[in-house]
Design an enzyme around this catalytic site. Structure first.
Site, short mmCIF file in Angstrom:
data_model
loop_
_atom_site.label_atom_id
_atom_site.label_comp_id
_atom_site.label_asym_id
_atom_site.label_seq_id
_atom_site.Cartn_x
_atom_site.Cartn_y
_atom_site.Cartn_z
N GLY A 20 -31.37 7.44 171.98
CA GLY A 20 -31.40 6.87 173.33
C GLY A 20 -31.29 7.97 174.38
NE ARG A 24 -26.23 11.81 170.78
CZ ARG A 24 -25.63 10.66 171.06
NH1 ARG A 24 -26.09 9.55 170.54
NH2 ARG A 24 -24.59 10.63 171.84
NE ARG A 43 -40.87 6.87 185.09
CZ ARG A 43 -40.62 5.88 185.94
NH1 ARG A 43 -39.41 5.39 186.05
NH2 ARG A 43 -41.58 5.36 186.67
NE ARG A 87 -30.77 2.38 168.57
CZ ARG A 87 -30.07 3.17 169.38
NH1 ARG A 87 -30.63 4.26 169.91
NH2 ARG A 87 -28.81 2.90 169.66
CB SER A 90 -23.73 5.89 169.46
OG SER A 90 -24.15 5.55 170.75
CG MET A 180 -27.17 -1.92 174.18
SD MET A 180 -26.63 -1.44 175.82
CE MET A 180 -27.64 -2.50 176.83
CG ASP A 204 -18.06 2.12 171.02
OD1 ASP A 204 -19.07 2.80 171.22
OD2 ASP A 204 -18.09 0.88 171.00
NE ARG A 217 -19.01 10.57 171.60
CZ ARG A 217 -19.46 9.47 172.15
NH1 ARG A 217 -20.73 9.32 172.36
NH2 ARG A 217 -18.64 8.51 172.49
N1 HPA Z 1 -22.08 -1.91 172.93
C1 HPA Z 1 -23.39 -1.77 173.09
N2 HPA Z 1 -24.02 -0.66 172.77
C2 HPA Z 1 -23.31 0.34 172.24
C3 HPA Z 1 -21.95 0.26 172.04
C4 HPA Z 1 -21.30 -0.94 172.40
O1 HPA Z 1 -20.08 -1.08 172.24
N3 HPA Z 1 -21.51 1.43 171.52
C5 HPA Z 1 -22.59 2.22 171.40
N4 HPA Z 1 -23.70 1.56 171.82
#
Ligand code: HPA
Length: 235
Positions: A20, A24, A43, A87, A90, A180, A204, A217
């Protein structure tokens, strides 16, 4: 060149890794590819092409969320001829057995909506990973000894979630993590007969509130990049 990708035809490899975060993409290209070359900065969505063990690879940022990923994936597939799109990103952990730094390989991605919802209309299409890539990624993760989970994920439209009940239902139904982008990548791969996979690092955790400190990370994300590269060229 396309509207969103400034590369010339031939500068994008058939195999594309899609983080994303454009930075990275830069980090992964500089650390894992031989002779990485910047091929897109339109962009600020950086894209690099180099080789991995002699195989041409592009690492192109997708941006956050399915509408952004959809723009890049459509152009990569439709205009540049990408055939394998992985993809790397995270996600938030959603199950007790999923720990921070673990890798999740997504068999399928549940969503409330995707940019493809407009064409699916009443159909609840089940976006699914390419089996050959999935199998090869699991083999690579096992060989590396990376704690890895394989199953369904949730591709959400929101990071700042106002509907905790949705996450509860996802957790109740065994969804491993939330991110996402993957559902739309899988939709597009199905539509255009190309291969797609999402390999994610848990950054997370929605149940524990833990988050990976930024200084830790790189190592975790490095495993994910290697798993993706090994999966892409396993045959
Ligand atoms: N929510 C949505 N997308 C994410 C999250 C999350 O907690 N952590 C990393 N990408």
């Amino acid at each position: 060149m396309t509207i969103h990708i400034g590369a010339e035809k031939g500068e994008i490899a058939e195999t594309v890794l899609m983080p994303g975060d454009p930075y990275r993409a830069k980090w992964a290209a500089e650390n894992f590819l031989e002779a990485p070359r910047l091929v897109n900065e339109t962009r600020g969505m950086l894209g690099y092409t180099g080789t991995w063990k002699g195989h041409p690879v592009t690492i192109q940022g997708s941006g956050m969320g399915m509408p952004s990923l959809s723009i890049y994936a459509n152009e990569l597939i439709g205009d540049f001829g990408a055939k394998t799109l992985i993809r790397i990103g995270s996600c938030g952990g959603m199950q007790d057995q999923v720990a921070i730094r673990d890798v999740i390989i997504a068999m399928t991605a549940t969503s409330l909506s995707t940019p493809s919802s407009g064409i699916f209309k009443e159909i609840n299409f089940a976006p699914c990973a390419d089996w050959s890539l999935l199998k090869a990624a699991v083999t690579a993760a096992e060989a590396k000894g990376t704690p890895t989970h394989v199953g369904g994920i949730y591709s959400s439209d929101v990071f700042y979630d106002e509907r905790p009940d949705l996450n509860e239902q996802m957790m109740r139904h065994g969804i491993l993590g939330v991110e996402m982008e993957a559902a739309e990548l899988y939709n597009l791969a199905a539509r255009h007969s190309v291969r797609a996979l999402a390999v994610l690092t848990v950054s997370d955790h929605l149940k524990t509130g833990e988050a990976l400190p930024s200084d830790q990370r790189e190592k975790s994300f490095g495993d994910m990049v290697e798993i993706a590269l090994e999966a892409a060229f396993s045959e």
